[in-house]
Write an enzyme that holds these catalytic residues in place. Structure first.
Site, PDB file in Angstrom:
ATOM      1  N   GLN A 110     -21.180   5.537  -3.718  1.00 25.66           N
ATOM      2  CA  GLN A 110     -20.262   5.057  -4.747  1.00 25.66           C
ATOM      3  C   GLN A 110     -18.841   5.452  -4.362  1.00 25.66           C
ATOM      4  OE1 GLN A 110     -20.782   7.008  -8.696  1.00 25.66           O
ATOM      5  NE2 GLN A 110     -18.639   7.425  -8.352  1.00 25.66           N
ATOM      6  N   SER A 113     -13.360   7.525  -6.530  1.00 25.74           N
ATOM      7  CA  SER A 113     -12.229   8.452  -6.470  1.00 25.74           C
ATOM      8  C   SER A 113     -11.382   8.226  -5.232  1.00 25.74           C
ATOM      9  CB  SER A 113     -12.735   9.897  -6.426  1.00 25.74           C
ATOM     10  OG  SER A 113     -13.432  10.200  -7.586  1.00 25.74           O
ATOM     11  N   GLU A 228     -23.769   8.051 -14.689  1.00 28.32           N
ATOM     12  CA  GLU A 228     -23.552   9.283 -13.946  1.00 28.32           C
ATOM     13  C   GLU A 228     -23.586  10.485 -14.876  1.00 28.32           C
ATOM     14  OE1 GLU A 228     -19.829   9.540 -11.870  1.00 28.32           O
ATOM     15  OE2 GLU A 228     -20.499  11.265 -10.701  1.00 28.32           O
ATOM     16  N   GLU A 359     -11.705  19.108 -18.605  1.00 34.95           N
ATOM     17  CA  GLU A 359     -10.597  18.686 -19.472  1.00 34.95           C
ATOM     18  C   GLU A 359     -10.827  17.263 -19.989  1.00 34.95           C
ATOM     19  OE1 GLU A 359     -10.308  20.282 -16.623  1.00 34.95           O
ATOM     20  OE2 GLU A 359      -9.369  22.144 -17.261  1.00 34.95           O
TER      21      GLU A 359
END
Lengths: 390, 373
Positions: A110, A113, A228, A359
């Site tokens: 995948q 990013s 995911e 976060e």
């Protein structure tokens, strides 16, 4: 489980005795009988049954001596890619990719990013430019698990830099053997390269490898990411297993009776047990059709506890914790079993980054579960190419 | 080790919850709670009759003794709502702890004698166990009971007796030689003094027993009672943990409401990540604590599992509630520090609850023993 499924299972195990059948052949037969993704339609590895039936099937297969390891081996394909194809692919695409994915003959990776797009994934810059029936891809992806063994890669690329960032993306499947695809190991703080960097230089791919519409890439990616987070945060494991088991073992071997360390160990035990019970409760409430907020808390809690336990184990080890027994190998990691606690201390640092940083997870809990307002966005109405970067 | 048995609420539990929410909302709104907490007794005893009529005081008591014959899982629903509501009064002391002690330790005759009045709400009782500030392990009990004329004479001072000033019967723990015994003592026979408390919604008394004569049949069950009492305290801790989660949940709701409507720098403070993440972490801790308490109240029939599940729930819920209640004041800023705002009531309930039956470290020690660590 219905009689029909029972019969199919009996037939599968009879005609392909797991003990003597090569895994790929067994998994192929399992796919052909519709027992691979049972909720998929007929002909695509499924029977159109509820998703939960798959758990029963897998248990039966395990009991019958079969392997369900393909779900681990080709995790990114079977766990995520299949969901994308099911929700957004064409029948031709499903026919081409699903079966060899399930048999692990074709591995998947995948590619989301980028060095410049981590939490803000929709800001990614890898470009795909249309050229007749083909697309030409240039750019760089990072943190790509299994890219070095994958035949196919899920790629999100920018196809319209003039659109606002979420709207200018398109989803493709890339043949990782194409000219111009360069996969390099990415060494991490453990000294190993679990992940890769992937560079694209004028890589050409056919338009038939596009998933869903041009510009629909963000929507398609969300399907992948949901799968995911379920894969990372959602499993219910036996009590006291996993990293806390390692902590208890190291504690036991140390012979220490220090009350402060003992209290800390018990606090960590309590934390993971509370997390584990919450996973079970979430699964149960979901199965009962009344899911609550408990289900969304898993990823953050898991990452937090895992890091704390890994660090605590080194505290118990004292000066022994300063050693790195296997050395920094600067190679691909070996199989997962039997890694040292020191390795665990380093590896767990990624838990609060991979698959959505802690976060971001707290933002999701705050905004989607608790309904708190979002941050003001400076990039909201800007064409992507005008969004400040750095 | 036993696995979890079902988190899904039963029909009865759903029904009990809706009755509890309605009753507490109608009869014990936060305004009424504030009035009662400033009163001398801390609780209007006429409300006890109403709770009894709803069947709450006898919920766990077997039907042959006038109760409804439910378990802790059903009872815990009421405690959850009471925790939310900061309900004052002796429910924990009498309907939970003392009632369970009679049920667990009392002989058949004693159960038949004591339970009907507890179920009907005619009698209030409370456990008088502790003397020093960290007596949770029941190791340092100095109060003595010595045989005298076919009965007993009890001598000692009991502190931190929950709602002891309202109790008709005190269940007094006393040393009999090397054993521990539990004695049902009429409150008329002892000196009871209310003491000033941090949490005005849950009162305490000091009980002085100056050579009190107790008839033989008021020595509960068979000595030693330590093991039975520890089981009662394990169930009681699980029950209290449920109440704590109810309070923590309400704190979370207050914080979110405020974070959505309080504007600074031209936007709701909940849009700032410093506040948003705090609220999200509150949610995680409340949900995790809730899982442990719901598990604990469902395994009371399995002593081995209860020995793990109770201290787990008690330590996790205690720490979660104290933290969440503290952060609730922080999210509210200045208004959260005023007497007028309810946040301090929750903080006081949270901190004191975490100390009543064993602080988190004590509970984790129990957990460690149960796990063999």
């Amino acid at each position: 489980m219905s009689d029909h499924v029972e019969q199919l299972l009996d037939r599968l195990l009879e005609e392909h005795p797991p003990a003597t059948t090569p895994h790929e052949v067994f998994w192929g037969a399992q796919y052909d009988l519709g027992l691979a993704w049972v909720w998929h339609p007929d002909g695509f590895g499924g029977l159109g049954l509820p998703r939960r039936v798959q758990g029963l099937i897998d248990r039966r297969l395990l009991d019958g001596g079969a392997s369900v390891e393909n779900r681990h081996i080709n995790l990114l394909g079977i766990g995520m890619g299949a969901g994308v194809l099911a929700a957004h692919g064409s029948d031709a695409q499903r026919r081409r990719w699903l079966r060899p994915m399930f048999t692990t003959e074709e591995m998947w990776c995948q590619m989301f990013s980028e060095p410049g797009a981590g939490s803000d994934l929709a800001g990614l810059a890898t470009q795909a430019v249309r050229d007749g029936d083909e697309w030409v891809v240039n750019g760089q992806k990072v943190w790509t698990t299994l890219a070095h063994v994958a035949k196919w890669g899920m790629l999100v690329a920018r196809t319209d830099p003039d659109a606002v960032k979420h709207e200018g993306l398109t989803y493709f499947i890339v043949d990782m053997e194409s000219p111009g695809v360069d996969v390099r190991p990415l060494y991490q703080i453990t000294g190993e390269a679990e992940f890769n960097e992937v560079f694209f230089t004028d890589v050409r791919l056919p338009d038939s490898n596009r998933i869903d519409a041009v510009g629909a890439g963000w929507r398609v990616s969300l399907t992948t990411l949901m799968n995911e987070r379920v894969a990372i945060g959602g499993n219910a494991v036996p009590r006291g297993s996993g990293r806390i088991a390692q902590a208890i073992e190291v504690w036991g071997r140390s012979g220490l009776e220090d009350p402060v360390l003992r209290d800390e160990l018990l606090r960590l035990w309590a934390d993971v047990e509370a997390f584990r019970l919450t996973s079970i409760r979430a699964n149960e409430m979901t199965a009962a059709g009344t899911p609550g907020p408990e289900g969304s808390t898993g990823k953050w809690a898991w990452a937090t506890h895992n890091k704390a336990i890994a660090s605590f184990i080194l505290d118990v080890m004292g000066l022994e914790g300063t050693l790195y027994p296997d050395g920094y190998s600067m190679s691909r990691p070996p199989a997962f079993e039997g890694r040292s606690p020191q390795h665990g201390f380093l590896r767990t640092r990624a838990n609060s980054i991979e698959g959505g940083t802690s976060e971001i997870m707290l933002n999701i809990l705050g905004e989607r579960v608790l309904g708190l307002p979002g941050e003001p966005r400076v990039d909201k109405d800007l064409p992507w190419k005008e969004v400040p970067r750095g | 080790m036993a696995e979890t048995v079902g988190f899904t609420p039963t029909e009865e539990m759903t029904l009990i919850r809706s009755t509890a929410r309605q009753f507490l909302g109608d009869r014990l709104s936060i305004g009424v709670v504030r009035e009662q907490m400033m009163s001398g007794e801390g609780f209007d005893r006429s409300l006890w009759k109403e709770m009894a009529e709803l069947g709450w005081t006898g919920l766990m008591i077997p039907e042959e003794h006038g109760g409804a014959g439910y378990g802790l899982a059903e009872l815990s629903v009421i405690l959850d709502e009471m925790g939310r509501n900061l309900t004052p009064g002796p429910f924990l002391a009498s309907a939970v702890l003392a009632t369970m002690a009679v049920m667990e330790i009392g002989s058949d005759e004693q159960r038949a004698e004591l339970l009907p009045a507890l179920a009907s709400g005619d009698r209030l009782a409370s456990l008088a166990l502790y003397e020093g500030p960290r007596d949770w392990g029941l190791d340092g009990i100095a109060t003595t009971a010595r045989p005298s004329g076919g009965g007993w004479v009890i001598e000692g001072v009991k502190r931190h007796v929950l709602d002891g000033h309202m109790a008709d019967t005190l269940l007094v723990l006393a040393r009999v030689g090397d054993d521990l015994g539990l004695f049902a003592v009429d409150s008329d026979a002892v000196e009871v003094e209310q003491v000033p408390v941090l949490d005005l919604t849950r009162r305490q008394a000091t009980v002085r027993l100056n050579g009190v004569h107790v008839p033989a049949e008021r020595a509960l069950g068979e000595r030693p009672v330590g093991q039975g009492l520890r089981r009662v305290l394990a169930m009681g801790s699980a029950a209290l943990a449920v109440e704590q989660v109810g309070g923590a949940q309400r704190c979370l709701e207050l914080s979110i409401e405020y974070a959505k409507t309080r504007y600074q720098f031209g936007r709701p403070i909940g849009s700032f990540q410093a506040v948003k993440h705090r609220c999200a972490e509150m949610l995680v801790r409340v949900e995790q604590a809730r899982s442990t308490t719901q598990h604990a109240v469902r395994v009371t029939d399995d002593p081995e599992e209860l020995a793990i599940a109770s201290p787990l729930a008690a330590s996790v819920a205690s720490e979660a509630y104290v933290w969440v209640a503290g952060e609730t004041i922080q999210v509210h800023g200045g208004i959260g520090f005023t007497w007028e705002h309810d946040a301090h009531l929750y903080l006081k309930r949270a901190k004191t609850s975490s100390l009543l039956l064993g602080d988190p470290r004590f509970q984790r020690d129990l957990l460690g023993r149960a796990l063999g660590l």
